[in-house]
Design a protein around this motif. Structure first.
Motif, PDB file in Angstrom:
ATOM      1  N   THR A 197       9.410   3.300  10.945  1.00  0.00           N
ATOM      2  CA  THR A 197       8.112   3.434  11.608  1.00  0.00           C
ATOM      3  C   THR A 197       6.995   3.793  10.636  1.00  0.00           C
ATOM      4  OG1 THR A 197       8.739   5.689  12.240  1.00  0.00           O
ATOM      5  CG2 THR A 197       9.019   3.970  13.883  1.00  0.00           C
ATOM      6  N   SER A 198       7.316   4.486   9.551  1.00  0.00           N
ATOM      7  CA  SER A 198       6.275   4.735   8.551  1.00  0.00           C
ATOM      8  C   SER A 198       5.824   3.420   7.921  1.00  0.00           C
ATOM      9  CB  SER A 198       6.785   5.694   7.474  1.00  0.00           C
ATOM     10  OG  SER A 198       7.890   5.141   6.768  1.00  0.00           O
ATOM     11  N   LEU A 199       6.759   2.502   7.730  1.00  0.00           N
ATOM     12  CA  LEU A 199       6.407   1.184   7.205  1.00  0.00           C
ATOM     13  C   LEU A 199       5.597   0.388   8.213  1.00  0.00           C
ATOM     14  CD1 LEU A 199       6.603  -1.083   5.129  1.00  0.00           C
ATOM     15  CD2 LEU A 199       8.847  -1.669   6.089  1.00  0.00           C
ATOM     16  N   GLY A 200       5.961   0.487   9.513  1.00  0.00           N
ATOM     17  CA  GLY A 200       5.214  -0.231  10.543  1.00  0.00           C
ATOM     18  C   GLY A 200       3.753   0.193  10.582  1.00  0.00           C
ATOM     19  N   ALA A 201       3.492   1.504  10.371  1.00  0.00           N
ATOM     20  CA  ALA A 201       2.115   1.999  10.402  1.00  0.00           C
ATOM     21  C   ALA A 201       1.299   1.498   9.218  1.00  0.00           C
ATOM     22  CB  ALA A 201       2.126   3.526  10.432  1.00  0.00           C
ATOM     23  N   LEU A 202       1.958   1.184   8.108  1.00  0.00           N
ATOM     24  CA  LEU A 202       1.256   0.743   6.891  1.00  0.00           C
ATOM     25  C   LEU A 202       1.628  -0.686   6.504  1.00  0.00           C
ATOM     26  CD1 LEU A 202       1.616   3.962   4.679  1.00  0.00           C
ATOM     27  CD2 LEU A 202      -0.431   3.169   5.876  1.00  0.00           C
ATOM     28  N   LEU A 203       2.103  -1.455   7.467  1.00  0.00           N
ATOM     29  CA  LEU A 203       2.602  -2.786   7.135  1.00  0.00           C
ATOM     30  C   LEU A 203       1.516  -3.654   6.516  1.00  0.00           C
ATOM     31  CD1 LEU A 203       4.976  -4.732   7.211  1.00  0.00           C
ATOM     32  CD2 LEU A 203       4.289  -5.392   9.528  1.00  0.00           C
ATOM     33  N   GLU A 204       0.299  -3.575   7.026  1.00  0.00           N
ATOM     34  CA  GLU A 204      -0.780  -4.403   6.473  1.00  0.00           C
ATOM     35  C   GLU A 204      -1.065  -4.029   5.020  1.00  0.00           C
ATOM     36  OE1 GLU A 204      -5.475  -4.936   7.450  1.00  0.00           O
ATOM     37  OE2 GLU A 204      -4.074  -5.309   9.097  1.00  0.00           O
ATOM     38  N   GLU A 205      -1.087  -2.721   4.713  1.00  0.00           N
ATOM     39  CA  GLU A 205      -1.333  -2.271   3.343  1.00  0.00           C
ATOM     40  C   GLU A 205      -0.192  -2.686   2.417  1.00  0.00           C
ATOM     41  OE1 GLU A 205      -3.960  -0.081   5.970  1.00  0.00           O
ATOM     42  OE2 GLU A 205      -1.821  -0.519   6.049  1.00  0.00           O
ATOM     43  N   VAL A 206       1.052  -2.595   2.906  1.00  0.00           N
ATOM     44  CA  VAL A 206       2.203  -2.993   2.090  1.00  0.00           C
ATOM     45  C   VAL A 206       2.172  -4.492   1.838  1.00  0.00           C
ATOM     46  CG1 VAL A 206       4.729  -3.118   2.006  1.00  0.00           C
ATOM     47  CG2 VAL A 206       3.619  -1.055   2.880  1.00  0.00           C
ATOM     48  N   ARG A 207       1.823  -5.271   2.859  1.00  0.00           N
ATOM     49  CA  ARG A 207       1.719  -6.731   2.704  1.00  0.00           C
ATOM     50  C   ARG A 207       0.681  -7.089   1.652  1.00  0.00           C
ATOM     51  NH1 ARG A 207       0.461  -9.162   8.430  1.00  0.00           N
ATOM     52  NH2 ARG A 207       0.051 -10.972   7.104  1.00  0.00           N
ATOM     53  N   LEU A 238       1.854  -5.905  -1.971  1.00  0.00           N
ATOM     54  CA  LEU A 238       2.957  -6.658  -2.575  1.00  0.00           C
ATOM     55  C   LEU A 238       2.761  -8.169  -2.457  1.00  0.00           C
ATOM     56  CD1 LEU A 238       6.008  -4.522  -1.354  1.00  0.00           C
ATOM     57  CD2 LEU A 238       4.849  -4.441  -3.578  1.00  0.00           C
ATOM     58  N   GLY A 239       1.657  -8.605  -1.812  1.00  0.00           N
ATOM     59  CA  GLY A 239       1.385 -10.039  -1.698  1.00  0.00           C
ATOM     60  C   GLY A 239       2.345 -10.771  -0.788  1.00  0.00           C
ATOM     61  N   MET A 240       2.709 -10.174   0.349  1.00  0.00           N
ATOM     62  CA  MET A 240       3.661 -10.799   1.280  1.00  0.00           C
ATOM     63  C   MET A 240       2.937 -11.728   2.245  1.00  0.00           C
ATOM     64  SD  MET A 240       6.261  -7.847   2.556  1.00  0.00           S
ATOM     65  CE  MET A 240       6.715  -6.468   1.521  1.00  0.00           C
ATOM     66  N   SER A 241       3.621 -12.793   2.644  1.00  0.00           N
ATOM     67  CA  SER A 241       3.154 -13.640   3.731  1.00  0.00           C
ATOM     68  C   SER A 241       3.615 -13.047   5.056  1.00  0.00           C
ATOM     69  CB  SER A 241       3.728 -15.054   3.587  1.00  0.00           C
ATOM     70  OG  SER A 241       5.143 -15.024   3.742  1.00  0.00           O
ATOM     71  N   GLY A 283      12.165  -5.330  -5.201  1.00  0.00           N
ATOM     72  CA  GLY A 283      12.486  -3.924  -5.400  1.00  0.00           C
ATOM     73  C   GLY A 283      12.246  -3.109  -4.145  1.00  0.00           C
ATOM     74  N   PHE A 284      11.177  -3.430  -3.420  1.00  0.00           N
ATOM     75  CA  PHE A 284      10.894  -2.733  -2.172  1.00  0.00           C
ATOM     76  C   PHE A 284      12.018  -2.977  -1.166  1.00  0.00           C
ATOM     77  CE2 PHE A 284       8.933  -1.892   1.898  1.00  0.00           C
ATOM     78  CZ  PHE A 284       8.087  -0.819   1.644  1.00  0.00           C
ATOM     79  N   GLU A 332      -4.177   8.822   3.962  1.00  0.00           N
ATOM     80  CA  GLU A 332      -5.593   9.042   3.692  1.00  0.00           C
ATOM     81  C   GLU A 332      -5.817  10.359   2.957  1.00  0.00           C
ATOM     82  OE1 GLU A 332      -7.309   8.788   7.538  1.00  0.00           O
ATOM     83  OE2 GLU A 332      -7.245   6.591   7.620  1.00  0.00           O
ATOM     84  N   ALA A 333      -5.048  11.396   3.325  1.00  0.00           N
ATOM     85  CA  ALA A 333      -5.169  12.692   2.659  1.00  0.00           C
ATOM     86  C   ALA A 333      -4.717  12.624   1.208  1.00  0.00           C
ATOM     87  CB  ALA A 333      -4.355  13.738   3.413  1.00  0.00           C
ATOM     88  N   LEU A 334      -3.819  11.675   0.905  1.00  0.00           N
ATOM     89  CA  LEU A 334      -3.330  11.507  -0.462  1.00  0.00           C
ATOM     90  C   LEU A 334      -4.146  10.489  -1.248  1.00  0.00           C
ATOM     91  CD1 LEU A 334       0.516  11.563   0.263  1.00  0.00           C
ATOM     92  CD2 LEU A 334      -0.859  13.387  -0.756  1.00  0.00           C
ATOM     93  N   GLY A 335      -5.349  10.219  -0.773  1.00  0.00           N
ATOM     94  CA  GLY A 335      -6.251   9.333  -1.499  1.00  0.00           C
ATOM     95  C   GLY A 335      -6.136   7.876  -1.123  1.00  0.00           C
ATOM     96  N   GLY A 336      -5.507   7.590   0.023  1.00  0.00           N
ATOM     97  CA  GLY A 336      -5.371   6.207   0.460  1.00  0.00           C
ATOM     98  C   GLY A 336      -4.287   5.425  -0.254  1.00  0.00           C
ATOM     99  N   ASN A 337      -3.402   6.119  -0.959  1.00  0.00           N
ATOM    100  CA  ASN A 337      -2.328   5.457  -1.695  1.00  0.00           C
ATOM    101  C   ASN A 337      -1.131   5.256  -0.777  1.00  0.00           C
ATOM    102  OD1 ASN A 337       0.131   5.266  -3.408  1.00  0.00           O
ATOM    103  ND2 ASN A 337      -1.326   5.498  -5.086  1.00  0.00           N
ATOM    104  N   TRP A 338      -0.849   3.998  -0.417  1.00  0.00           N
ATOM    105  CA  TRP A 338       0.241   3.760   0.532  1.00  0.00           C
ATOM    106  C   TRP A 338       1.598   4.101  -0.047  1.00  0.00           C
ATOM    107  CZ3 TRP A 338       4.059   0.346  -0.807  1.00  0.00           C
ATOM    108  CH2 TRP A 338       3.774  -0.631  -1.768  1.00  0.00           C
ATOM    109  N   GLN A 339       1.741   4.017  -1.378  1.00  0.00           N
ATOM    110  CA  GLN A 339       3.028   4.399  -1.984  1.00  0.00           C
ATOM    111  C   GLN A 339       3.356   5.869  -1.714  1.00  0.00           C
ATOM    112  OE1 GLN A 339       0.663   2.679  -3.653  1.00  0.00           O
ATOM    113  NE2 GLN A 339       1.569   1.113  -4.992  1.00  0.00           N
TER     114      GLN A 339
END
Length: 454
Positions: free
Chosen positions: A64-74, A77-80, A137-138, A195-202
């Motif tokens: 679910t953490s990935l689902g919340a940031l799926l757009e940022e991860v895509r 990482l350049g995913m289709s 790797g992800f 957002e509290a960590l500076g917007g870094n999705w990693q």
């Protein structure tokens, strides 16, 4: 002469050990037959409860953490869209592949040791996957975390049945409630934490490794502790016997030896596996794509994450209530129907007015997703013995997760090629009907041991 020998063969078999007693026979028959079982140590029971709760909290944040940031991860990482759909199909694939190994690992190392190793795998996978810098790797880091989740998924009902045989409903409810709480918390706070960590999705994804590390600790003292009951079928001890007047001493199994359970002969096992698979399909589509559905309808990212959290948090109270109610009913079919109707209403709302009624659809789909704790409860109810629960849990979950693999991937493909959510939501509606049908079959009052023996 043949008649005399036949007559001798039908005489009562007597033990050459005069000290063999009825209590020994009961012990051979296993704890389910009423044999005295030493009371478990208080500290061990408390650690198991803590371990169950902490482990359950960690069985969904990776998803679910990935689902919340799926757009940022895509984007990162350049995913289709199709590749993102593949990413959302990785959880059920790993659960199917690795979950089937859990009973064998538990026989060799003990359930506590396997769950402990599973928590270590979750911690490591969550920590490394955001920083690999590539889609491959992800996926590999995700697979490592999901491997730990898979074996723990299968062994949780086994541990509950083994340590708390008289409280299966309440302990399954506690476990399911903690699982729902971890699921909803990850959906709700991942975006704000990022957002509290500076917007870094990693960093926003990696922070969940700390919770997984905490879940390792209560299992460490239990690594060598096999618990008050064995989760595996125990072969009844052989008794040295001599048939009166015929032949030498030979080995005869003590009475009460449990038959080999051929789980695939049970219709209930198959119904439960398909029910598990279809509810998992709905759950992983929801966890992987629902936030994106709301975002595409114009809902802000933070609000979309909260809506997903609402869907997940509905499982907190209901996951505790539903197993307790289910164990008091001879047939769980009515609960299956009620949850399915909520799912149909929620999907219809997403199709017709995704943004206008977003909160209502989130609540309805959250109620529908409580088919998961119901399925876990039925695993404990559809088998008589701890060994039966272990086999049924592994079979239902592994087969079920195999069934659920195409769903999230197909949603991604339909979304990319149709340019909207109409076809994916229609697919979700279509899958809910057979889920209700097989759930009714799985909810009948019978056990897999009875069906497999026929």
């Amino acid at each position: 002469m043949m008649a005399v020998m036949a007559s001798e063969e039908t005489r009562t078999v007597k033990s050459t050990n005069p000290h063999l007693s009825a209590s020994a026979h009961d012990s051979a028959s296993g704890p389910e037959r009423g044999a005295a079982v030493p009371a478990p140590r208080t500290w061990a029971v408390r650690l198991v409860v803590v371990g169950i709760v902490l482990s359950a909290l960690n069985l969904r944040p990776a998803i679910t953490s990935l689902g919340a940031l799926l757009e940022e991860v895509r984007d990162g990482l350049g995913m289709s869209g199709s590749l993102a759909g593949l990413l959302t199909s990785v959880p059920p694939l790993c659960f199917a592949v690795f979950g089937v190994m859990a009973p064998r690992l538990a026989r060799r190392f003990g359930a506590g040791a396997v769950v402990c190793a599973g928590m270590v795998a979750i911690t490591t996978g969550l920590l490394i996957r955001p920083y690999t810098g590539s889609t491959a790797g992800f996926l590999a880091g995700s697979a490592l975390a999901l491997m730990g989740i898979a074996v723990s998924n299968v062994l949780m009902p086994v541990i509950v049945k083994r340590w708390f045989p008289d409280r299966v409903g309440s302990m399954t409810g506690l476990y399911s409630m903690a699982l729902a709480l971890g699921t909803s918390a990850a959906a709700a706070v991942t975006v704000p934490v990022t957002e509290a960590l500076g917007g870094n999705w990693q960093s926003g994804l990696a922070v969940w490794a700390a919770l997984a590390a905490a879940a390792v600790l209560p299992w460490i003292p239990l690594v060598r502790d096999r618990g008050p009951r064995s989760t595996q079928p125990q072969a009844a001890p052989s008794v040295h016997t001599r048939v009166e007047g015929v032949g030498p001493v030979r080995q005869v199994p003590a009475r009460g030896e449990p038959p080999v359970l051929r789980i695939t002969r049970s219709r209930t096992a198959w119904a439960l596996a398909v029910f598990f698979g279809l509810q998992a399909t709905a759950a992983y589509i929801t966890m992987g794509w629902m936030a994106q559905i709301f975002r595409d309808a114009g809902v802000p990212a933070g609000t979309a994450g909260l809506l997903l959290a609402v869907t997940m948090v509905m499982g907190v109270p209901l996951a505790f209530v539903i197993p307790r109610v289910a164990t008091r009913l001879p047939h769980q079919g009515p609960i299956v129907i009620a949850l399915g109707v909520c799912g149909l209403a929620g999907y219809a709302g997403l199709y017709l007015a995704p943004a206008a009624g977003a909160w209502a659809w989130a609540v309805l789909l959250g109620v529908s997703n409580c088919a998961f704790p119901l399925a876990l409860t039925m695993v404990g109810m559809r088998a008589r013995t701890g060994a039966g629960v272990a086999q049924l849990s592994a079979f239902a979950q592994s087969t079920g997760y195999l069934i659920s693999i195409p769903g999230p991937l197909l949603v991604g493909v339909l979304y990319q090629h149709s340019g909207g959510w109409g076809l994916p939501i229609a697919l979700m509606i279509g899958l809910m009907i057979p889920q209700m049908a097989v759930g009714v079959l799985a909810g009948r009052d019978r056990t897999v041991e009875e069906e497999a023996a026929r």
